[in-house]
Design a protein around this motif. Structure first.
Motif, PDB file in Angstrom:
ATOM      1  N   ARG A  36       0.832  -1.208   0.000  1.00 11.10           N
ATOM      2  CA  ARG A  36       0.000   0.000   0.000  1.00 11.10           C
ATOM      3  C   ARG A  36       0.868   1.261   0.000  1.00 11.10           C
ATOM      4  NH1 ARG A  36      -5.727  -1.136   2.821  1.00 11.10           N
ATOM      5  NH2 ARG A  36      -5.830  -3.393   2.468  1.00 11.10           N
ATOM      6  N   MET A  37       2.009   1.189   0.629  1.00 11.14           N
ATOM      7  CA  MET A  37       2.922   2.329   0.557  1.00 11.14           C
ATOM      8  C   MET A  37       3.457   2.512  -0.867  1.00 11.14           C
ATOM      9  SD  MET A  37       2.971   3.768   3.498  1.00 11.14           S
ATOM     10  CE  MET A  37       1.192   3.392   3.459  1.00 11.14           C
ATOM     11  N   PHE A  38       3.671   1.399  -1.537  1.00  5.36           N
ATOM     12  CA  PHE A  38       4.079   1.473  -2.939  1.00  5.36           C
ATOM     13  C   PHE A  38       2.991   2.126  -3.784  1.00  5.36           C
ATOM     14  CE2 PHE A  38       3.927  -0.560  -7.157  1.00  5.36           C
ATOM     15  CZ  PHE A  38       5.143  -0.137  -7.662  1.00  5.36           C
ATOM     16  N   ILE A  39       1.738   1.753  -3.524  1.00  9.40           N
ATOM     17  CA  ILE A  39       0.613   2.367  -4.238  1.00  9.40           C
ATOM     18  C   ILE A  39       0.559   3.865  -3.957  1.00  9.40           C
ATOM     19  CG2 ILE A  39      -1.919   2.429  -4.385  1.00  9.40           C
ATOM     20  CD1 ILE A  39      -1.869  -0.586  -3.737  1.00  9.40           C
ATOM     21  N   ALA A  40       0.808   4.251  -2.702  1.00  9.64           N
ATOM     22  CA  ALA A  40       0.814   5.675  -2.358  1.00  9.64           C
ATOM     23  C   ALA A  40       1.906   6.412  -3.122  1.00  9.64           C
ATOM     24  CB  ALA A  40       1.007   5.840  -0.852  1.00  9.64           C
ATOM     25  N   GLY A  41       3.076   5.782  -3.255  1.00 13.62           N
ATOM     26  CA  GLY A  41       4.159   6.412  -4.015  1.00 13.62           C
ATOM     27  C   GLY A  41       3.822   6.570  -5.485  1.00 13.62           C
ATOM     28  N   VAL A  42       3.186   5.539  -6.066  1.00 12.16           N
ATOM     29  CA  VAL A  42       2.791   5.619  -7.472  1.00 12.16           C
ATOM     30  C   VAL A  42       1.732   6.702  -7.668  1.00 12.16           C
ATOM     31  CG1 VAL A  42       1.697   4.363  -9.367  1.00 12.16           C
ATOM     32  CG2 VAL A  42       3.396   3.215  -7.940  1.00 12.16           C
ATOM     33  N   ALA A  43       0.743   6.737  -6.763  1.00 16.68           N
ATOM     34  CA  ALA A  43      -0.314   7.749  -6.867  1.00 16.68           C
ATOM     35  C   ALA A  43       0.265   9.153  -6.715  1.00 16.68           C
ATOM     36  CB  ALA A  43      -1.387   7.491  -5.810  1.00 16.68           C
ATOM     37  N   GLY A  44       1.215   9.311  -5.791  1.00 14.31           N
ATOM     38  CA  GLY A  44       1.853  10.614  -5.621  1.00 14.31           C
ATOM     39  C   GLY A  44       2.638  11.029  -6.852  1.00 14.31           C
ATOM     40  N   THR A  45       3.287  10.062  -7.488  1.00 18.07           N
ATOM     41  CA  THR A  45       4.029  10.376  -8.711  1.00 18.07           C
ATOM     42  C   THR A  45       3.082  10.795  -9.835  1.00 18.07           C
ATOM     43  OG1 THR A  45       5.681   8.717  -8.068  1.00 18.07           O
ATOM     44  CG2 THR A  45       5.739   9.507 -10.335  1.00 18.07           C
ATOM     45  N   ILE A  46       1.936  10.128  -9.943  1.00 19.33           N
ATOM     46  CA  ILE A  46       0.935  10.514 -10.944  1.00 19.33           C
ATOM     47  C   ILE A  46       0.476  11.943 -10.707  1.00 19.33           C
ATOM     48  CG2 ILE A  46      -1.408  10.054 -11.769  1.00 19.33           C
ATOM     49  CD1 ILE A  46      -0.910   7.091 -11.241  1.00 19.33           C
ATOM     50  N   LEU A  94       2.623   4.263 -15.089  1.00 20.92           N
ATOM     51  CA  LEU A  94       2.237   4.617 -13.723  1.00 20.92           C
ATOM     52  C   LEU A  94       0.797   4.227 -13.426  1.00 20.92           C
ATOM     53  CD1 LEU A  94       3.957   8.091 -13.183  1.00 20.92           C
ATOM     54  CD2 LEU A  94       4.555   5.907 -12.124  1.00 20.92           C
ATOM     55  N   VAL A  95      -0.129   4.559 -14.332  1.00 18.15           N
ATOM     56  CA  VAL A  95      -1.524   4.211 -14.074  1.00 18.15           C
ATOM     57  C   VAL A  95      -1.721   2.694 -14.115  1.00 18.15           C
ATOM     58  CG1 VAL A  95      -2.438   6.413 -14.862  1.00 18.15           C
ATOM     59  CG2 VAL A  95      -2.138   4.574 -16.509  1.00 18.15           C
ATOM     60  N   HIS A  96      -0.926   1.998 -14.941  1.00 15.31           N
ATOM     61  CA  HIS A  96      -0.993   0.541 -14.960  1.00 15.31           C
ATOM     62  C   HIS A  96      -0.479  -0.044 -13.651  1.00 15.31           C
ATOM     63  CE1 HIS A  96       0.054  -3.439 -17.236  1.00 15.31           C
ATOM     64  NE2 HIS A  96      -0.906  -3.584 -16.345  1.00 15.31           N
ATOM     65  N   LEU A  97       0.615   0.524 -13.134  1.00 18.74           N
ATOM     66  CA  LEU A  97       1.127   0.064 -11.840  1.00 18.74           C
ATOM     67  C   LEU A  97       0.114   0.291 -10.733  1.00 18.74           C
ATOM     68  CD1 LEU A  97       4.898   1.111 -11.628  1.00 18.74           C
ATOM     69  CD2 LEU A  97       3.939  -1.193 -11.407  1.00 18.74           C
ATOM     70  N   HIS A 114      -3.160   0.463 -11.015  1.00 16.99           N
ATOM     71  CA  HIS A 114      -4.268  -0.467 -11.197  1.00 16.99           C
ATOM     72  C   HIS A 114      -3.888  -1.883 -10.762  1.00 16.99           C
ATOM     73  CE1 HIS A 114      -6.979  -3.126 -13.542  1.00 16.99           C
ATOM     74  NE2 HIS A 114      -7.858  -2.186 -13.299  1.00 16.99           N
ATOM     75  N   ALA A 115      -2.713  -2.339 -11.192  1.00 21.80           N
ATOM     76  CA  ALA A 115      -2.277  -3.695 -10.842  1.00 21.80           C
ATOM     77  C   ALA A 115      -1.989  -3.816  -9.349  1.00 21.80           C
ATOM     78  CB  ALA A 115      -1.033  -4.061 -11.652  1.00 21.80           C
ATOM     79  N   GLY A 116      -1.329  -2.792  -8.776  1.00 22.89           N
ATOM     80  CA  GLY A 116      -1.032  -2.838  -7.346  1.00 22.89           C
ATOM     81  C   GLY A 116      -2.279  -2.861  -6.488  1.00 22.89           C
ATOM     82  N   CYS A 117      -3.266  -2.054  -6.845  1.00 19.49           N
ATOM     83  CA  CYS A 117      -4.514  -2.047  -6.083  1.00 19.49           C
ATOM     84  C   CYS A 117      -5.265  -3.361  -6.253  1.00 19.49           C
ATOM     85  CB  CYS A 117      -5.390  -0.882  -6.527  1.00 19.49           C
ATOM     86  SG  CYS A 117      -4.791   0.739  -6.004  1.00 19.49           S
ATOM     87  N   GLY A 118      -5.165  -3.967  -7.447  1.00 18.25           N
ATOM     88  CA  GLY A 118      -5.812  -5.257  -7.650  1.00 18.25           C
ATOM     89  C   GLY A 118      -5.251  -6.343  -6.743  1.00 18.25           C
TER      90      GLY A 118
END
Length: 199
Positions: free
Chosen positions: A17-27, A89-92, A94-98
């Motif tokens: 989830r921290m990885f997802i937060a980092g990806v979302a922040g980068t987006i 980034l958006v693919h990461l 989506h996949a990470g949240c899945g």
């Protein structure tokens, strides 16, 4: 006796989830650098926070949709660095949240469990960027009339072939149990006329 496979303890699921937060922040950072702000940025940030807290919710899909709408609103070159960075980034996200949506927050994940998803991500991105490279080679001006004519003739030639293949598909045969039932009745000593089994 077969030996048990030792997988180790893995890493805690909250790191995902921290990885997802980092990806979302980068987006968000990429979109802000492009000029997105105001209500659109607030809505994106809210959807990103919900994606981290509840990855199984519709919020990740909302982030993807809002990011795409933001790119369209910004305009500019469709092959710009901003657009090309947002694709993985958006693919990461989506996949990470899945994956994170299937795991309790206190679970532990072995890296080997993410191998299949990683291979699938790389394969999809390779296909996407291959298509991007192909589209970049397409001329942006008016297509020559001769090329348009060749395309129309090609479609006209392929259409009857596809229709012929669809109309000449082999018929679906009956499954095996009906045939086995007839044989078993004869083996059991039934010498009368065969039963009305479906072929």
């Amino acid at each position: 006796m077969t030996e048990a496979l030792e997988l180790g303890r893995g890493f805690p699921a909250w790191l995902l989830r921290m990885f997802i937060a980092g990806v979302a922040g980068t987006i968000l950072g990429v979109l802000v650098s492009g000029g997105i702000g105001g209500a659109a940025l607030v809505l994106l940030a809210l959807a990103a926070v919900i994606s981290v807290a509840m990855p199984a919710s519709p919020a990740p899909a909302l982030v993807v949709i809002l990011a795409a709408m933001s790119v369209v609103a910004l305009g500019g070159d469709p092959f710009s660095a901003r657009v090309l960075v947002l694709i993985p980034l958006v693919h990461l996200l989506h996949a990470g949240c899945g994956i994170a949506g299937l795991l309790p927050a206190r679970a532990r994940v072995h890296p080997a469990a993410l191998l299949a998803a990683g291979v699938r991500f790389v394969a999809i991105q390779a296909g996407v960027f291959g298509l991007v490279g192909l589209m970049a080679l397409v001329p942006t001006g008016r297509t020559p009339a001769a090329l348009e004519l060749v395309a129309i003739v090609g479609v006209a030639a392929i259409t009857p072939i596809v229709l012929w293949l669809l109309s000449h598909r082999p018929p679906v045969r009956a499954s095996g149990p009906a045939r086995v039932g007839r044989r078993s009745a004869r083996v059991a000593g039934d010498t009368g006329p065969p039963a009305n089994y479906a072929e």
